[in-house]
Design an enzyme around this catalytic site. Structure first.
Site, PDB file in Angstrom:
ATOM      1  N   ASP A   1       0.845  -1.189   0.000  1.00  0.00           N
ATOM      2  CA  ASP A   1       0.000   0.000   0.000  1.00  0.00           C
ATOM      3  C   ASP A   1       0.882   1.240   0.000  1.00  0.00           C
ATOM      4  OD1 ASP A   1       0.847  -0.777   2.535  1.00  0.00           O
ATOM      5  OD2 ASP A   1      -1.162  -1.090   3.291  1.00  0.00           O
TER       6      ASP A   1
ATOM      7  N   GLU B   1      -6.039   3.021   3.165  1.00  0.00           N
ATOM      8  CA  GLU B   1      -6.712   3.579   4.332  1.00  0.00           C
ATOM      9  C   GLU B   1      -8.127   4.059   4.006  1.00  0.00           C
ATOM     10  OE1 GLU B   1      -5.588   3.284   7.221  1.00  0.00           O
ATOM     11  OE2 GLU B   1      -3.443   2.979   6.992  1.00  0.00           O
TER      12      GLU B   1
END
Length: 395
Positions: free
Chosen positions: A82, A143
């Protein structure tokens, strides 16, 4: 363990320590929110291009890199990281702190990206390790709102015939340098809920003339707190947490509206569905009791992370911790790595970064989260084990 894991690393892996430090600290300075990772994307593209690769942009701010096998083995293993940071004000005191005001890599994504960049460099400098095709996936927006789904929908996994996918998360509650994972459920499914309890305003001196949304809310909250204990089997794990409550305007006015928000989490889509339905059923009962109206909106975020048991059996011995007591204890944290698992087999792994001795005990998403970059070498070692030593991934 804090000393042992580093001492046991192969010298070929230890040689990448300066690069691990440099990469992590450079990326730590430039955190960006989901789908706004422009500077991060440019950094990654530039780094890979200087290594002689031809990376591709994907899903606006993401990056993918396909590295073909040099041994003719036509199977592709994907590795995912990520990219995004968080809206957290950094208080680590380090000299490589965030340069973006109000933003911080408080969840370790700077470390995750660094490990995958190190994989690219290792494969460039050690061509003998290119025994399988490798697809490196730099994913935006873990997120929120969730970049894994768009990556899967882009077709890049099918394009490069990815047969399995792996990824890490740094965890400060796992001992530094320890690889910890588990077969089956590892991280939770999560749904957000937003609830409006609507009554009728009035003077506090004439409560019978109003419909008190606060009193109705109090009863409703009491009922919600019983859902897990009386709706979910003791053999399953689940939670329902209310995070915010807002209502009322003055101390002497009957409140006509209360707004709640919170999260429902479990490791099963069936359990999740049952809990949400129970919340709706309770709302209808409260409406009848208090003559109020309750509006509920659910936003389903990520499914549960459920590791492939077949792949786990193959890669667990390669983690160097083939000991049952080192298995990861599933947590109610959520991760959109789950979206890849809906598409292809995979294993998500925890990489321990916790060290009381060094003071690395701050939890994820906090102002002081930090770690020793040496743990990234441990992650690199296991990634290379998976790419070069594992079985054929015949599923």
């Amino acid at each position: 363990m804090a000393v042992d894991f580093y001492q046991k690393l192969p010298e070929a892996i230890k040689a990448y320590e300066p690069e691990a430090v440099s990469l992590r600290r450079a990326l730590h300075k430039i955190p960006e929110t989901g789908f706004n990772e422009r500077e991060t994307q440019a950094f990654i593209m530039d780094y890979l291009e200087k290594l002689g690769y031809t990376p591709e942009k994907v899903c606006d701010t993401g990056v993918v890199l396909f590295i073909p096998s040099l041994n003719g083995l036509d199977e592709t293993i994907a590795i995912r990281t990520d990219m995004d940071g968080l809206g957290v004000v950094e208080e680590t005191g380090v000299d490589f702190a965030s340069e973006h005001e109000g933003m911080m890599h408080a969840c370790g994504h700077d470390g995750h990206m660094s490990m995958v960049l190190l994989v690219a460099r290792y494969l460039k400098e050690h061509p003998e390790a290119r025994v399988r095709n490798t697809l490196l996936v730099f994913q935006p927006a873990e997120e929120g709102p969730g970049g894994a789904g768009p990556i899967v929908e882009s077709g890049v996994l099918e394009k490069y015939k990815a047969k399995a996918i792996f990824g890490y998360h740094l965890f400060p509650f796992v001992e530094e340098g320890l690889i910890s994972t588990t077969p089956g459920p590892m991280m939770a499914m999560t749904s957000e809920f937003y609830i409006d309890i609507l009554g009728k305003s009035g003077h506090a001196a004439d409560p019978d003339q109003g419909i008190d949304a606060i009193v109705a809310t109090a009863d409703y909250i009491s009922g919600l707190q019983k859902i897990v204990s009386r709706t979910v089997s003791p053999n399953d794990s689940a939670l329902l947490s209310i995070g915010t409550i807002n209502g009322g305007t003055r101390m002497n006015i009957i409140a006509d509206k209360v707004i709640l928000s919170g999260t429902v989490r479990s490791f099963s889509e069936d359990v999740q569905k049952a809990m949400k339905q129970r919340m709706v059923d309770m709302a209808r009962g409260i409406e009848q009791m208090y003559h109020c109206r309750i509006e509920i909106r659910f936003v389903d975020m990520y499914p549960p992370v459920i590791n492939s048991e077949v792949l786990f059996d193959q890669i667990w011995p390669l983690c160097g911790e083939a000991d049952e007591k080192k298995l990861f204890k599933k947590v109610m944290l959520a991760e959109d790595f789950a979206m890849y698992r809906k598409a292809i087999p995979g294993v998500f792994m925890g990489l321990g970064s916790g060290s009381e001795e060094k003071g690395y005990t701050q939890n994820l998403h906090t102002h002081g989260f930090n770690f020793d970059e040496k743990v990234l070498l441990r992650g690199l070692q296991v990634y290379m084990n998976i790419l070069t030593k594992a079985g054929e991934y015949t599923l």
